[in-house]
Design a protein around this motif. Sequence first.
Motif, PDB file in Angstrom:
ATOM      1  N   THR A  55      47.137  39.252  51.832  1.00  0.00           N
ATOM      2  CA  THR A  55      45.843  39.698  51.708  1.00  0.00           C
ATOM      3  C   THR A  55      45.017  38.789  52.540  1.00  0.00           C
ATOM      4  O   THR A  55      45.379  38.319  53.501  1.00  0.00           O
ATOM      5  CB  THR A  55      45.413  39.129  50.179  1.00  0.00           C
ATOM      6  OG1 THR A  55      44.028  39.704  49.984  1.00  0.00           O
ATOM      7  CG2 THR A  55      45.412  37.870  50.160  1.00  0.00           C
ATOM      8  N   THR A  56      43.725  39.176  52.620  1.00  0.00           N
ATOM      9  CA  THR A  56      42.610  38.580  53.380  1.00  0.00           C
ATOM     10  C   THR A  56      42.357  37.066  52.826  1.00  0.00           C
ATOM     11  O   THR A  56      42.498  37.000  51.652  1.00  0.00           O
ATOM     12  CB  THR A  56      41.576  39.297  53.748  1.00  0.00           C
ATOM     13  OG1 THR A  56      41.055  39.688  52.296  1.00  0.00           O
ATOM     14  CG2 THR A  56      41.887  40.788  54.165  1.00  0.00           C
ATOM     15  N   LYS A  57      41.564  36.462  53.688  1.00  0.00           N
ATOM     16  CA  LYS A  57      40.946  34.893  53.429  1.00  0.00           C
ATOM     17  C   LYS A  57      39.883  35.061  52.071  1.00  0.00           C
ATOM     18  O   LYS A  57      40.032  34.496  51.384  1.00  0.00           O
ATOM     19  CB  LYS A  57      40.344  34.437  54.595  1.00  0.00           C
ATOM     20  CG  LYS A  57      41.265  33.713  55.419  1.00  0.00           C
ATOM     21  CD  LYS A  57      40.894  32.691  56.125  1.00  0.00           C
ATOM     22  CE  LYS A  57      41.871  31.891  56.984  1.00  0.00           C
ATOM     23  NZ  LYS A  57      42.372  32.764  58.056  1.00  0.00           N
ATOM     24  N   GLN A  60      41.634  35.588  48.813  1.00  0.00           N
ATOM     25  CA  GLN A  60      42.519  34.445  48.685  1.00  0.00           C
ATOM     26  C   GLN A  60      41.587  33.544  48.055  1.00  0.00           C
ATOM     27  O   GLN A  60      41.789  33.048  46.943  1.00  0.00           O
ATOM     28  CB  GLN A  60      43.179  33.921  49.800  1.00  0.00           C
ATOM     29  CG  GLN A  60      44.204  32.621  49.341  1.00  0.00           C
ATOM     30  CD  GLN A  60      44.501  31.993  50.564  1.00  0.00           C
ATOM     31  OE1 GLN A  60      43.779  31.829  51.540  1.00  0.00           O
ATOM     32  NE2 GLN A  60      45.543  31.278  50.362  1.00  0.00           N
ATOM     33  N   CYS A  81      47.600  35.018  54.342  1.00  0.00           N
ATOM     34  CA  CYS A  81      46.469  35.478  54.643  1.00  0.00           C
ATOM     35  C   CYS A  81      46.644  36.236  56.072  1.00  0.00           C
ATOM     36  O   CYS A  81      47.576  35.663  57.018  1.00  0.00           O
ATOM     37  CB  CYS A  81      45.505  34.374  55.018  1.00  0.00           C
ATOM     38  SG  CYS A  81      44.836  33.881  53.463  1.00  0.00           S
TER      39      CYS A  81
END
Lengths: 455, 551
Positions: A55-57, A60, A81
């Motif tokens: 997933t993306t930061k 997260q 990430c």
Amino acid sequence: MELQAVLMAAGGGSRMMDLTYNTPKPLLPVGNRPLIWYPLNLLERVGFEEVIVITTKEVQKALSADHRLKTDVKMRLDVVCIQEEADMGTADALRHIQQKIKTDILVVSCDLITDVALHEVVDLFRAHSATLSMLMSKVHEFTETVPGQKGKKKAGEQRDFVGVDVTGKRLLFMANEADLDEGLVFRKSIMRKHPRMLIKTGLLDAHLYCLKRSVVDFLVHNKSVTSIRGELVPYLVRKQFSKSLNSQNETEDSEKNQKQQDLLSTSKDEALLQLARERSCWNDHRGDMSEAYHGGKLRCYVHIMEEGMCYRVNTLAAYIEANRVVPKLFEDPPIHPGALVSERSLVGSDSIIGPLCQISDRTSIKRSNVGMSTTIKEKVKITNSIIMNGVIIEEGCNIQGSVICNNAVIGRGADIKYCLVGSGQHVEPEGENKIMFGNNNLDISDLFVYTMIVY
Amino acid sequence: MADSVGRQVDSINHATEEDEKKHEIIGAKGEGKELTKEEKQRLRKEKKQHKKNKKDDRGPPEKEKEKEKASVPAPSKPATQSPAHKAAPVPVNASASESPVAAEKPAKSKAELRAERRARQDSERASKQGKKEGGQQSTSSKPKATPNELQPVVKRLPDHVQVDDPVALKKLAKKLERQQKSGQGCSLNITGVKVPLRSDYGYKVSLFSHLHQYSRKNPPTQQISIPVTVIHPSIVRLGLQYSQGIIAGSNARSVALLHAFKQVIQDYSTPPNEELSRDLVNKLSPYISFLSQCRPLSASMGNAIKYIKKEISNIPSQCKEEEAKRILQECIDSYINEKIILASEAISKYAIEKISDGDVILVYGCSSLVNHILCEAFEKQRKFRVIVVDSRPRLEGREALRRLVKKGIRCTYVLISALSYILPEVSKVFLGAHALLANGYVMSRVGTSQIALVAKAYNVPVLVCCETYKFCERVQTDSFVSNELDDPDDLIVTRNGKTHLENWQTVKSLGLLNLVYDVTPPDFVDLVITDLGMIPCTSVPVVLRVKNVDQ
């Protein structure tokens, strides 16, 4: 270990930008839980203990901050990430985590809400030693009216043509309408081996795939493949019948890799498996002189769900439908104990209220989902709507068939019918917003331009 | 002399006494009302004693007759044990009931003395056999019928077969749970980690209600977690392949089982403070339970498992893990090589001697060994043609037909209902076997006994081909006591879009029976071709004895 689960949560939600321009898709609330909770719950129910989440930061950070998610999900989440700007496809993401993958993988998309018996898909993968096993479901017609949509027909949607054999399990053909020029083209080798093929349209691909370890190795060597669904799956389905395949392993590159690694053990075991298969009196087809599976080593299988729930929340219509159906799935109390619901308000039995809500007197909420930390003042009527988190609705509003996104503020006495109010927007008090469905596709800016014109 | 005369006089007196008594009785009856109460009572007592005397004389000779009858029908040794059990408690009972009667009588007759002596002998024999049977494990015929109260050692059917007894089912469930707890525990047991107890499906015909009947729609993997932690993945794959019929046939199942065990041994690592020879055997037990839940184990698989367990426990304790694993892998490879591959070569060599030019050979279903023999014979330029007989619902003959025709052999295909029509053309019948039982019976696919029966009626020689590793110490004389029930929905067929049996479960009086095996008596089998040579059916226990001595 037999299978590793990989959850793809880096997608942008490009088909429902109205909802996702501020909130990333995995965090969209459906039935008062983030969308990503549903595939995680599916994996947990089935018995997985560990999931690799790509997933993306932003997501997260939100996941680590969400306490409710932490208590609900007992699995260990290994979050990887990737950069949003890198625009990685799903296959690129698999290549990125190649080091972590040690066994066969189960790839799930974050927008899948389903109650499928997952062992059906995995059993096909195990029993036939398949290279690919996927899940598909019959498409359900969406019955809810969607704000800002051009009638019920989805004209721009591309159809998928899926060809299965007589048993309905073996996947023989897969093509999307977009890739075809005039008509469907079949290879003669497929027709010779499987003279009876059923072509199905109207199937929804659930984006749940069981892939063999060797496929990941193949991806590592072929960097041109970017998307699992768009490129890898049709490639594997085609490769089942390619002429050069019958005498070799699934892909030439992976075969070389395997041979370099463990030479003696696999060849002896292969010989034993071959012996067992020869001595077994089973064949998957009849009528011609070839052995089981026509001697092919690469096999793709599909499990088509006839009954049960399977939604992919990637369009606005699907989002609304999912919100409607999901509360019936779980045994959570419809009104969260953390919510303050006044005595003189009327909350229907098919509505759900999230935690930390405040609902004042003489409000009526019917067939709606109200997110957490929402404040609803007196004399508000909410019907058939989805209200996300942190929304403030002032007195006397009337909301019908709409979607109100996070942190929006609806002014006093506003009358909202079949609208979509974006995140953090303010709706003027006494505003009458009536967008009838059947109009042209209006996005957020158009919506608010409209209100300013009226008032 | 005087004594004998005296005795004779006595006996005559006794006889006259009896006659007098009889006259008295008749006289009394004739007088009727004039009999006093006392006289009636006296008459009644005399009648009773007369009857008891008669019973005594008949009792001991009856016991003798019983024993003879019991010993005749069971020709082989293990079978006599159970009738002996039956006969033993009967005289014990009889003598127990009669001994107080004997004590009442003033003089013990010869018959009573004989009965007591026999009772003593039987009890001594029973105690001797009790010690012997403690070591044996066998499922003899009709163990439920044996009187349990008197005998301490009674052979019962194993738990997994007694399905209609709820106590036995509970025991089985507990046993499966125990096996799981003793295995590796994982840190997060979110879903149930037990070896799943597969539930029965549908109405079972009453004669077979003691067997399990599973449905293919409820696979054994329904209840176990998906990344399987407790059972090795290759065993789960194997179990699925068994339950779906992808690996079917005695040889194929054994080879696949040994292949899976090789992978288990490969991935095994000895936990600290444990010995490989003991721990690995414990590890294998839940796997074997799981496999038997998927599909009941075959005799060949049972023998293979016994062999592996023996090899594992024979591993010396000072052996390093890598070395031990290598030894075990080699053992498995050599077992497969000797018992399956080389055995089939040897059998085809013997069998080809029996195939002459111009033969018409009949085969039933798809036996890997028989197919191999026929292909070899064809390669050796024998001129013959084959008739393949097939039966529903499995229709395995189609696969045999495909393999033979692919080789180039001329084949005819019929269903088993046409058997008596084509048998006049047939010169030999070749049958495969699932197992050969210790009393010479052949256990094979259902329908084989019919083929052997009709072939016998037409005087066609029946040859059974079977490797020695399929010989089993079980004894069975009928197909009911131990069999396998397949999915009953396989019997349902859709013709012209209509499925008549679709809702068979709603009809209370209807049961679908899909049997898998049946037993053929040795009278119908002319020759058994094994890797040891060509032997008659009755020599099976000899082979077993020799094998046991070797090991």
